[in-house]
Design a protein around this motif. Structure first.
Motif, PDB file in Angstrom:
ATOM      1  N   ARG A  91      -1.744   0.366  17.818  1.00 36.15           N
ATOM      2  CA  ARG A  91      -0.498   0.349  16.947  1.00 36.15           C
ATOM      3  C   ARG A  91      -0.349   0.975  15.789  1.00 36.15           C
ATOM      4  O   ARG A  91      -1.410   0.925  15.109  1.00 36.15           O
ATOM      5  CB  ARG A  91       0.083  -1.171  17.155  1.00 36.15           C
ATOM      6  CG  ARG A  91       0.525  -1.815  18.304  1.00 36.15           C
ATOM      7  CD  ARG A  91       1.063  -3.167  18.024  1.00 36.15           C
ATOM      8  NE  ARG A  91       0.103  -3.992  17.192  1.00 36.15           N
ATOM      9  CZ  ARG A  91       0.384  -5.141  16.736  1.00 36.15           C
ATOM     10  NH1 ARG A  91       1.686  -5.426  16.695  1.00 36.15           N
ATOM     11  NH2 ARG A  91      -0.622  -5.577  15.967  1.00 36.15           N
ATOM     12  N   GLY A  92       0.689   1.645  15.300  1.00 36.07           N
ATOM     13  CA  GLY A  92       0.714   2.128  14.218  1.00 36.07           C
ATOM     14  C   GLY A  92       0.667   1.325  12.909  1.00 36.07           C
ATOM     15  O   GLY A  92       1.117  -0.138  13.169  1.00 36.07           O
ATOM     16  N   LYS A  93       0.280   1.528  11.943  1.00 38.65           N
ATOM     17  CA  LYS A  93       0.481   0.641  10.629  1.00 38.65           C
ATOM     18  C   LYS A  93       1.661   0.163  10.318  1.00 38.65           C
ATOM     19  O   LYS A  93       1.819  -0.873   9.945  1.00 38.65           O
ATOM     20  CB  LYS A  93      -0.268   1.342   9.385  1.00 38.65           C
ATOM     21  CG  LYS A  93      -1.925   1.620   9.540  1.00 38.65           C
ATOM     22  CD  LYS A  93      -2.452   2.347   8.311  1.00 38.65           C
ATOM     23  CE  LYS A  93      -3.794   2.634   8.453  1.00 38.65           C
ATOM     24  NZ  LYS A  93      -4.333   3.114   7.240  1.00 38.65           N
ATOM     25  N   ARG A  94       2.611   1.019  10.647  1.00 38.43           N
ATOM     26  CA  ARG A  94       3.928   0.530  10.236  1.00 38.43           C
ATOM     27  C   ARG A  94       4.605  -0.524  11.165  1.00 38.43           C
ATOM     28  O   ARG A  94       5.173  -1.617  10.722  1.00 38.43           O
ATOM     29  CB  ARG A  94       4.909   1.768  10.204  1.00 38.43           C
ATOM     30  CG  ARG A  94       6.345   1.445   9.720  1.00 38.43           C
ATOM     31  CD  ARG A  94       7.525   2.665   9.831  1.00 38.43           C
ATOM     32  NE  ARG A  94       6.750   3.586   8.622  1.00 38.43           N
ATOM     33  CZ  ARG A  94       7.401   3.508   7.728  1.00 38.43           C
ATOM     34  NH1 ARG A  94       8.397   2.702   6.964  1.00 38.43           N
ATOM     35  NH2 ARG A  94       6.862   4.711   6.853  1.00 38.43           N
ATOM     36  N   THR A  95       4.124  -0.497  12.384  1.00 39.27           N
ATOM     37  CA  THR A  95       4.501  -1.346  13.372  1.00 39.27           C
ATOM     38  C   THR A  95       3.697  -2.779  13.306  1.00 39.27           C
ATOM     39  O   THR A  95       4.380  -3.801  13.244  1.00 39.27           O
ATOM     40  CB  THR A  95       4.041  -0.846  14.727  1.00 39.27           C
ATOM     41  OG1 THR A  95       4.728   0.271  15.161  1.00 39.27           O
ATOM     42  CG2 THR A  95       4.237  -1.943  16.011  1.00 39.27           C
ATOM     43  N   VAL A  96       2.648  -2.702  12.865  1.00 33.11           N
ATOM     44  CA  VAL A  96       1.813  -3.851  12.491  1.00 33.11           C
ATOM     45  C   VAL A  96       2.461  -4.509  11.502  1.00 33.11           C
ATOM     46  O   VAL A  96       2.506  -5.817  11.139  1.00 33.11           O
ATOM     47  CB  VAL A  96       0.411  -3.778  12.152  1.00 33.11           C
ATOM     48  CG1 VAL A  96      -0.231  -4.907  11.608  1.00 33.11           C
ATOM     49  CG2 VAL A  96      -0.148  -3.096  13.568  1.00 33.11           C
ATOM     50  N   ALA A 135       2.904  -0.647   5.417  1.00 35.88           N
ATOM     51  CA  ALA A 135       1.821  -1.519   5.147  1.00 35.88           C
ATOM     52  C   ALA A 135       1.658  -1.830   3.773  1.00 35.88           C
ATOM     53  O   ALA A 135       1.028  -2.968   3.514  1.00 35.88           O
ATOM     54  CB  ALA A 135       0.415  -0.863   5.689  1.00 35.88           C
ATOM     55  N   TYR A 136       2.290  -1.211   2.925  1.00 35.89           N
ATOM     56  CA  TYR A 136       2.251  -1.533   1.478  1.00 35.89           C
ATOM     57  C   TYR A 136       3.306  -2.490   0.917  1.00 35.89           C
ATOM     58  O   TYR A 136       3.172  -3.139  -0.223  1.00 35.89           O
ATOM     59  CB  TYR A 136       2.255  -0.021   0.519  1.00 35.89           C
ATOM     60  CG  TYR A 136       1.043   0.834   1.092  1.00 35.89           C
ATOM     61  CD1 TYR A 136      -0.389   0.713   0.863  1.00 35.89           C
ATOM     62  CD2 TYR A 136       1.366   2.026   1.937  1.00 35.89           C
ATOM     63  CE1 TYR A 136      -1.067   1.756   1.071  1.00 35.89           C
ATOM     64  CE2 TYR A 136       0.616   2.728   2.444  1.00 35.89           C
ATOM     65  CZ  TYR A 136      -0.884   2.604   1.967  1.00 35.89           C
ATOM     66  OH  TYR A 136      -1.770   3.593   2.489  1.00 35.89           O
ATOM     67  N   ARG A 137       4.136  -2.460   1.741  1.00 41.61           N
ATOM     68  CA  ARG A 137       5.481  -3.520   1.159  1.00 41.61           C
ATOM     69  C   ARG A 137       5.457  -4.785   1.796  1.00 41.61           C
ATOM     70  O   ARG A 137       6.447  -5.777   1.721  1.00 41.61           O
ATOM     71  CB  ARG A 137       6.603  -2.665   1.665  1.00 41.61           C
ATOM     72  CG  ARG A 137       6.511  -1.309   0.437  1.00 41.61           C
ATOM     73  CD  ARG A 137       7.977  -0.788   0.584  1.00 41.61           C
ATOM     74  NE  ARG A 137       8.171   0.330  -0.391  1.00 41.61           N
ATOM     75  CZ  ARG A 137       9.058   1.382  -0.394  1.00 41.61           C
ATOM     76  NH1 ARG A 137       9.837   1.447   0.878  1.00 41.61           N
ATOM     77  NH2 ARG A 137       9.250   2.220  -1.272  1.00 41.61           N
ATOM     78  N   VAL A 138       4.555  -5.191   2.826  1.00 40.65           N
ATOM     79  CA  VAL A 138       4.549  -6.476   3.505  1.00 40.65           C
ATOM     80  C   VAL A 138       4.971  -7.541   2.643  1.00 40.65           C
ATOM     81  O   VAL A 138       5.610  -8.370   2.602  1.00 40.65           O
ATOM     82  CB  VAL A 138       3.306  -6.621   4.407  1.00 40.65           C
ATOM     83  CG1 VAL A 138       3.454  -7.939   5.047  1.00 40.65           C
ATOM     84  CG2 VAL A 138       3.227  -5.661   5.537  1.00 40.65           C
ATOM     85  N   ASP A 139       3.954  -7.661   1.567  1.00 46.24           N
ATOM     86  CA  ASP A 139       3.978  -8.828   0.646  1.00 46.24           C
ATOM     87  C   ASP A 139       5.119  -8.767   0.092  1.00 46.24           C
ATOM     88  O   ASP A 139       5.872 -10.035  -0.246  1.00 46.24           O
ATOM     89  CB  ASP A 139       2.901  -8.975  -0.328  1.00 46.24           C
ATOM     90  CG  ASP A 139       1.603  -9.224   0.262  1.00 46.24           C
ATOM     91  OD1 ASP A 139       1.598  -9.608   1.397  1.00 46.24           O
ATOM     92  OD2 ASP A 139       0.448  -8.797  -0.166  1.00 46.24           O
ATOM     93  N   ALA A 140       5.725  -7.826  -0.707  1.00 46.55           N
ATOM     94  CA  ALA A 140       7.156  -7.668  -1.316  1.00 46.55           C
ATOM     95  C   ALA A 140       8.180  -8.078  -0.369  1.00 46.55           C
ATOM     96  O   ALA A 140       9.074  -8.870  -0.947  1.00 46.55           O
ATOM     97  CB  ALA A 140       7.108  -6.193  -1.709  1.00 46.55           C
ATOM     98  N   TYR A 141       8.349  -7.722   0.698  1.00 44.98           N
ATOM     99  CA  TYR A 141       9.516  -7.990   1.870  1.00 44.98           C
ATOM    100  C   TYR A 141       9.299  -9.537   2.099  1.00 44.98           C
ATOM    101  O   TYR A 141      10.406 -10.201   2.379  1.00 44.98           O
ATOM    102  CB  TYR A 141       9.382  -7.114   3.230  1.00 44.98           C
ATOM    103  CG  TYR A 141      10.075  -5.780   2.995  1.00 44.98           C
ATOM    104  CD1 TYR A 141      11.451  -5.834   3.181  1.00 44.98           C
ATOM    105  CD2 TYR A 141       9.563  -4.794   2.355  1.00 44.98           C
ATOM    106  CE1 TYR A 141      12.051  -4.594   3.363  1.00 44.98           C
ATOM    107  CE2 TYR A 141      10.275  -3.644   2.257  1.00 44.98           C
ATOM    108  CZ  TYR A 141      11.591  -3.581   2.628  1.00 44.98           C
ATOM    109  OH  TYR A 141      12.257  -2.325   2.473  1.00 44.98           O
TER     110      TYR A 141
END
Length: 279
Positions: A214-219, A61-67
């Motif tokens: 759903r888990g945060k990683r899945t989202v 969840a903390y890396r979405v923008d970076a990816y």
């Protein structure tokens, strides 16, 4: 005269719910490599991930923008046809017939061979200049002897009658196994491969056992997948990730298109329907 390309190859998802055997590759002209590699490395530093490996499995969840920032740059490069990306996968509904024990034991390498042989469209081009290929495989997960035999077959591609017109050159010493941590193009390829396996197998719907959400990683992964899909559709509107990409009436486009998918279907197979719905 000769022209050279680097091909960075990766694989993912050996077996899954609906689709399996994901193979991907990024091809770039040698003359463009240094500039593009530096650009990608610089971007990775800008997003604060210089000490981390870009991998689909590392998204949270903390890396979405970076990816998404990294994928925006990568797909902008693909859109300019500087990098050509190819992805191959199989549909579990198509069950191969008449497979021998040898076929089953070497399935991983046999499919990888088909990917390299066909996905980049070399059989459809006629080149007046020598095309020198160097192939970089993310460390092959098999026994050393089997990997050596596989590399021998890759080296032999240049001698196949159906590839004669491509005028390929593949030196034995130009087929490498490498650590993806040291190759940013391999890392970006891993993210694209992972995103397609994630969506095609409906993992965006996964919920932890006993949970209603759903888990945060899945989202987070779904957000990155949706961004990647939007970038593909910028290149090719209404792109369908679950089928082979059309050649638009010209087989040469297997070489020229910037981005393509190939659903590999065995020539002899049984078909077993399933109740999936991929969009």
């Amino acid at each position: 005269m000769k022209k050279g390309f680097f091909i960075f190859c990766d694989e993912s998802v050996k077996s899954d719910r609906y689709y399996s055997n994901f193979y991907g590759g990024s091809m770039i002209a040698k003359e463009d490599y240094e500039k593009i590699n530096n650009l990608l490395v610089s971007k990775k530093q800008d997003i604060g991930m210089e000490d981390s490996e870009l991998k689909w499995s590392n998204i949270n969840a903390y890396r979405v923008d970076a990816y998404c920032e990294m994928m925006e740059l990568y797909f902008n490069i693909i859109a300019q046809n500087i990098i050509k990306f190819r992805l191959m996968f199989t549909d579990n509904r198509f069950i191969p017939r008449n497979l021998t024990a040898t076929h089953k034991q070497n399935e991983y390498h046999l499919l990888y061979y088909q990917f390299i042989k066909h996905s980049f469209g070399f059989s459809h081009i006629n080149s007046d200049v020598l095309i020198d290929l160097e192939l970089y495989f993310d460390t092959l997960p098999d026994k050393k002897e089997k990997n050596k035999k596989f590399k021998g077959f890759i080296h032999g591609l240049q001698y196949l009658p159906e590839l004669e017109g491509a005028n390929l050159q593949i030196k034995k010493e130009s087929i490498y196994e490498v650590d993806s941590k040291k190759h940013i193009i391999l890392q970006c390829s891993d993210v694209i491969l992972g995103s397609m396996g994630f969506r095609l197998n409906n993992h965006h719907k996964d919920k932890p056992e006993g949970q209603y959400r759903r888990g945060k990683r899945t989202v987070a992964k779904e957000k990155v997948y949706r961004f990647i899909n939007s970038k593909i559709r910028d290149i090719r509107p209404n792109f369908n990730i679950g089928v082979s990409t059309s050649v638009d009436g010209d087989p040469l486009n297997k070489f020229f298109h910037p981005y393509r998918h190939w659903l590999f279907t065995p020539s002899e197979h049984n078909y077993i329907p399933s109740s999936k719905n991929i969009k």
